[in-house]
Design a protein around this motif. Structure first.
Motif, PDB file in Angstrom:
ATOM      1  N   GLU A  64      15.362  90.131  -6.454  1.00 58.43           N
ATOM      2  CA  GLU A  64      14.767  89.222  -7.445  1.00 58.43           C
ATOM      3  C   GLU A  64      13.960  88.115  -6.780  1.00 58.43           C
ATOM      4  O   GLU A  64      12.919  87.696  -7.290  1.00 58.43           O
ATOM      5  CB  GLU A  64      15.860  88.637  -8.336  1.00 58.43           C
ATOM      6  CG  GLU A  64      16.446  89.657  -9.305  1.00 58.43           C
ATOM      7  CD  GLU A  64      17.485  89.059 -10.235  1.00 58.43           C
ATOM      8  OE1 GLU A  64      17.896  87.904  -9.997  1.00 58.43           O
ATOM      9  OE2 GLU A  64      17.898  89.756 -11.181  1.00 58.43           O
ATOM     10  N   LYS A  68       9.059  87.797  -7.612  1.00 59.03           N
ATOM     11  CA  LYS A  68       8.424  86.738  -8.410  1.00 59.03           C
ATOM     12  C   LYS A  68       7.747  85.726  -7.490  1.00 59.03           C
ATOM     13  O   LYS A  68       8.214  85.461  -6.384  1.00 59.03           O
ATOM     14  CB  LYS A  68       9.485  86.042  -9.270  1.00 59.03           C
ATOM     15  CG  LYS A  68       8.928  84.969 -10.198  1.00 59.03           C
ATOM     16  CD  LYS A  68       9.910  84.570 -11.258  1.00 59.03           C
ATOM     17  CE  LYS A  68       9.407  83.402 -12.097  1.00 59.03           C
ATOM     18  NZ  LYS A  68       8.077  83.608 -12.644  1.00 59.03           N
ATOM     19  N   ARG A  74       6.907  87.256 -15.439  1.00 61.66           N
ATOM     20  CA  ARG A  74       8.345  87.475 -15.276  1.00 61.66           C
ATOM     21  C   ARG A  74       8.648  88.212 -13.978  1.00 61.66           C
ATOM     22  O   ARG A  74       7.804  88.917 -13.425  1.00 61.66           O
ATOM     23  CB  ARG A  74       8.908  88.255 -16.469  1.00 61.66           C
ATOM     24  CG  ARG A  74       8.428  89.690 -16.601  1.00 61.66           C
ATOM     25  CD  ARG A  74       9.007  90.322 -17.869  1.00 61.66           C
ATOM     26  NE  ARG A  74       8.542  91.683 -18.075  1.00 61.66           N
ATOM     27  CZ  ARG A  74       9.121  92.752 -17.543  1.00 61.66           C
ATOM     28  NH1 ARG A  74      10.166  92.613 -16.751  1.00 61.66           N
ATOM     29  NH2 ARG A  74       8.649  93.964 -17.793  1.00 61.66           N
ATOM     30  N   CYS A  75       9.877  88.058 -13.533  1.00 58.72           N
ATOM     31  CA  CYS A  75      10.317  88.687 -12.289  1.00 58.72           C
ATOM     32  C   CYS A  75      10.333  90.207 -12.441  1.00 58.72           C
ATOM     33  O   CYS A  75      10.864  90.744 -13.412  1.00 58.72           O
ATOM     34  CB  CYS A  75      11.722  88.185 -11.929  1.00 58.72           C
ATOM     35  SG  CYS A  75      12.387  88.908 -10.414  1.00 58.72           S
ATOM     36  N   GLY A 115       1.072  86.328 -10.234  1.00 58.37           N
ATOM     37  CA  GLY A 115       1.974  87.477 -10.354  1.00 58.37           C
ATOM     38  C   GLY A 115       1.704  88.585  -9.358  1.00 58.37           C
ATOM     39  O   GLY A 115       2.067  89.744  -9.598  1.00 58.37           O
ATOM     40  N   GLY A 118       4.861  90.923  -7.954  1.00 58.59           N
ATOM     41  CA  GLY A 118       5.768  91.647  -8.837  1.00 58.59           C
ATOM     42  C   GLY A 118       5.677  93.153  -8.624  1.00 58.59           C
ATOM     43  O   GLY A 118       4.584  93.712  -8.515  1.00 58.59           O
TER      44      GLY A 118
END
Length: 501
Positions: A64, A68, A74-75, A115, A118
């Motif tokens: 996690e 990110k 979002r992760c 992002g 990701g």
């Protein structure tokens, strides 16, 4: 009655077709995920043989952490994180991923804003922090080669006693190869350029593990007209074409003297007019940063400053004592003609550092305006003459849509940021911020600018990139991607929109 019955049958048929398509899509995704999971499991032993038992992790927290960046996206954690120690290990790991058809996502320090790290299709994250050597410093030639784990602050600390420095400064202590991958710039770009102008050569691992040197192995001329400019192809490619494992960078002599100043203005127009006239006068200014009234108020509160809450310029001059005096005199004359205040000076290193730390802390200052909220930064860049117009329109847009978005910008090159402060638990506000960001980008495009001056495209601006460059240019980009990465394994889902069958 017959017509109604036929229409009903047609609607039912369409619904059935849509449901079947959705079912097939879900089934296809499940099949892909199962296949990828099996491929990861079968690859783990190969990964361990390459980089050791400690050289990989499948732990949830580690995955996690590497799924990110600093953006609002979002992760999306990868399936596994590997920690190579040298280019040979990166190459061997990439070769395994190539044969197993596993996506590869490079990771530096995770300070990106669109992002870009990701794992949208899962796969393997290449965390490059263990490759942190500074290599081949040539003081007399003003260049150095670094591995991807080296950050800009670490490099400048290493160079401190040489009389040299690397001036590209995006604010965050980002990895230098990550800065190359996103074509970063920052406050010094008006004088020293962006990463694109300061990268001389790159070592890159391609999707199948092949290692190339974009300007030839070991080569570091100050200029070249030999062949295609592959170095600049990979600068700004955001990990979608290969993994950068070394970068050869230009260095500069530390100026004999530096001085900073703050000047307040009655309007945005006056501040930007001063900027244009300073550049037209040939003043070799090192930094010229704009902060609107909301941003300067936030910085005052957060950094315990006391500047007037009006549009403000932060300026810095580099050079000899004599040239500095000339630059300052010319700049003061121009700012006063445009209604600027007297300069508030920061002459010693401590005061200067405090001033620029306040500018770099603008992100945190903005976030502090609304406790419990999250900051999101979006940037655009326009020709300098359009800056007053776009900033005034943008401020009106923020007020009309009841959004908190202080503005700060590198006005010397027409680039500015809106630091949006948003409640992550308020879907309606998040949606308004998303719509605002798209309006801002399209406003910049309408003024012959770009949807991103330095943050990159990542996930968030793929459609805007297509609007900016057009379908034919996008097809050329896609052809380059297909040639270097035919299986779409390198950071898939970034920069280019997915192709539909």
């Amino acid at each position: 009655m017959v017509v109604w019955y036929k229409n009903k049958r047609k609607i039912m048929s369409l619904l059935l077709t849509a449901n079947q398509r959705l079912f097939c899509q879900r089934r296809s995704i499940q099949t892909i995920n199962i296949a990828r999971s099996a491929a990861v499991d079968s690859a783990l032993s190969s990964f361990k043989s390459i980089c050791g038992e400690d050289g990989l992790s499948v732990g949830t927290a580690v995955r996690e952490q590497h799924g990110k960046d600093e953006s609002v996206h979002r992760c999306r954690p990868p399936d596994v994180v590997v920690f190579p120690r040298c280019v040979e290990e990166v190459s061997a790991l990439a070769n395994v991923c190539h044969h197993k058809q596993l996506p590869m996502i490079p990771f530096g320090t995770g300070t990106g804003l669109e992002g870009g790290v990701g794992a949208v299709k899962g796969g393997v994250c290449f965390s490059l922090r263990n490759m942190s050597q500074i290599l081949d410093l040539h003081q007399e030639d003003f260049d150095v080669t670094v591995e991807p784990g080296v950050t800009r602050k670490a490099l400048n600390a290493y160079l401190r006693d040489t009389g040299l420095w690397f001036p590209v400064d995006p604010g965050a202590d980002a990895s230098l190869c990550g800065m190359a991958a996103s074509s970063a710039s920052g406050t010094n770009a008006v004088r020293y350029g962006t990463m694109r102008e300061n990268v001389m050569n790159l070592e890159v691992v391609l999707a199948d593990g092949t290692v190339i040197h974009t300007a030839g192995k070991g080569r570091r001329p100050r200029k070249t007209s030999a062949g295609y400019n592959l170095t600049n192809l990979f600068v700004g490619s955001e990990g979608t074409l290969g993994i950068i494992t070394k970068a050869t960078l230009r260095l500069y002599g530390i100026p004999e003297a530096m001085v900073s100043a703050v000047c307040s203005f009655p309007s945005v127009q006056a501040a930007v007019d001063s900027t244009v006239q300073i550049l037209q006068a040939g003043v070799a200014i090192a930094r010229i940063e704009f902060l609107d009234d909301v941003m300067i108020n936030a910085c005052n509160k957060f950094s315990s400053l006391s500047y007037p809450v009006t549009p403000t310029l932060f300026l810095e001059f580099h050079g000899s004592e004599q040239s500095l005096a000339e630059q300052v005199n010319t700049t003061e004359e121009i700012t006063q003609i445009n209604g600027g205040s007297d300069f508030q000076w920061a002459r010693d290193a401590e005061t200067r550092n405090r001033l620029w730390k306040a500018r770099h802390d603008a992100w945190y200052a903005a976030q502090a305006l609304r406790l419990g909220c999250q900051a999101y930064s979006t940037d655009v860049c326009v020709p300098i003459s359009h800056l007053p117009h776009i900033i005034v329109e943008t401020k009106a847009d923020l007020i009309e849509n009841k959004l908190t978005g202080p503005i700060a910008g590198h006005v010397g090159d027409g680039n500015f940021h809106c630091l949006m402060v948003v409640d992550p638990n308020d879907p309606e506000e998040l949606h308004r911020v998303h719509l605002f960001s798209e309006r801002l980008a399209r406003r910049a495009l309408a003024m012959n600018g770009t949807c991103t001056g330095e943050h990159g495209v990542g996930l968030g601006k793929r459609a805007l990139l297509q609007e900016e460059v057009g379908s034919k240019t996008m097809q050329v980009m896609q052809n380059i991607k297909d040639a270097l990465d035919p299986n779409n394994l390198m950071n898939p889902g970034k920069v280019l929109l997915p192709r539909h069958p």
